[in-house]
Design a protein around this motif. Structure first.
Motif, PDB file in Angstrom:
ATOM      1  N   ILE A  48     -62.322  35.728 -60.515  1.00  0.00           N
ATOM      2  CA  ILE A  48     -63.697  35.308 -59.607  1.00  0.00           C
ATOM      3  C   ILE A  48     -63.023  33.701 -59.550  1.00  0.00           C
ATOM      4  CG2 ILE A  48     -65.486  33.919 -60.037  1.00  0.00           C
ATOM      5  CD1 ILE A  48     -67.075  35.988 -61.719  1.00  0.00           C
ATOM      6  N   LYS A  58     -63.299  40.963 -66.844  1.00  0.00           N
ATOM      7  CA  LYS A  58     -63.167  40.029 -66.045  1.00  0.00           C
ATOM      8  C   LYS A  58     -61.969  38.781 -65.972  1.00  0.00           C
ATOM      9  CE  LYS A  58     -67.370  36.623 -66.597  1.00  0.00           C
ATOM     10  NZ  LYS A  58     -68.839  36.221 -65.613  1.00  0.00           N
ATOM     11  N   SER A  82     -61.901  36.451 -52.591  1.00  0.00           N
ATOM     12  CA  SER A  82     -60.792  36.722 -53.383  1.00  0.00           C
ATOM     13  C   SER A  82     -59.960  37.003 -53.053  1.00  0.00           C
ATOM     14  CB  SER A  82     -60.880  37.624 -54.136  1.00  0.00           C
ATOM     15  OG  SER A  82     -60.781  38.989 -53.803  1.00  0.00           O
ATOM     16  N   ASP A 142     -62.814  42.842 -62.219  1.00  0.00           N
ATOM     17  CA  ASP A 142     -63.195  41.799 -61.294  1.00  0.00           C
ATOM     18  C   ASP A 142     -62.115  40.551 -61.436  1.00  0.00           C
ATOM     19  OD1 ASP A 142     -64.836  43.233 -60.182  1.00  0.00           O
ATOM     20  OD2 ASP A 142     -65.863  42.895 -61.730  1.00  0.00           O
TER      21      ASP A 142
END
Length: 203
Positions: free
Chosen positions: A103, A137, A110, A101
């Protein structure tokens, strides 16, 4: 006076006089020389035969040694070939699409993340996995230029990285720093700063 006195002695051939023991034109020394020459020839033949046998034995030994060395080298080559790790594909051929992921604190979605940033995150994710770490992440800070924070599975803190440095070198520095903290008995940390070459900080 008898006539036999005035007449010269009559010469007879050896074959006509079987009782004669003299050898005309020959001597005892000549027979001895002939015998010695025959003995020398026999010795020379025996010596040549021994040399021939020795040459055959030496050639056979050298040939056998060559075969043994060749077999040993072949076995070692086969063994080393089996132990060689598979060649790593060139970095240009690796797909660095990130699977973790991402962020971005300064972007609404994104989709606004640049390809350069995605490629860097994919590279450091790949390199960390190669070194035994599992990224979960990546966070792009709003007020930090080119900074990417990588969170790892099993650790409370994160890695501060920057896109200006090589992802591979940064990953290696991260592993070294984590091992150092383990030797110091430190398991909890807020972050490890890896943005400067040849230096690392932790908090």
């Amino acid at each position: 006076m008898p006539e036999s006195i005035n007449q010269p002695p009559k010469l007879v051939r050896r074959r006509d006089h079987k009782k004669s023991t003299m050898r005309l034109g020959r001597t005892i020394g000549e027979a001895r020389e002939k015998l010695e020459t025959s003995n020398e020839r026999a010795k020379a033949r025996k010596k040549d035969k021994q040399k021939k046998v020795m040459r055959i034995l030496l050639s056979s030994t050298v040939f056998l040694i060559i075969i043994v060395v060749a077999v040993v080298l072949l076995i070692n080559f086969i063994s080393s070939s089996k132990e060689l790790p598979t060649e790593e594909p060139p970095r240009d051929a690796i797909d660095y699409t990130p699977s973790i992921d991402i962020i971005d604190e300064g972007a609404p979605s994104s989709s606004s993340i640049t390809n350069r940033m995605k490629e860097y995150i994919g590279q450091i994710e790949y390199d960390l996995k190669e070194l035994g770490l599992q990224p979960i992440k990546a966070v792009i800070r709003q007020q930090a230029i080119r900074e990417v924070d990588i969170y790892l599975e099993g650790y409370s803190g994160y890695l501060k990285t920057i896109t200006d440095r090589s992802a591979g070198v940064t990953a290696e520095d991260a592993v070294r720093m984590l091992k150092y903290l383990e030797t110091q008995g430190i398991t909890d940390f807020e972050y490890i700063d890896l943005r400067i070459d040849n230096k690392a900080y932790w908090k």
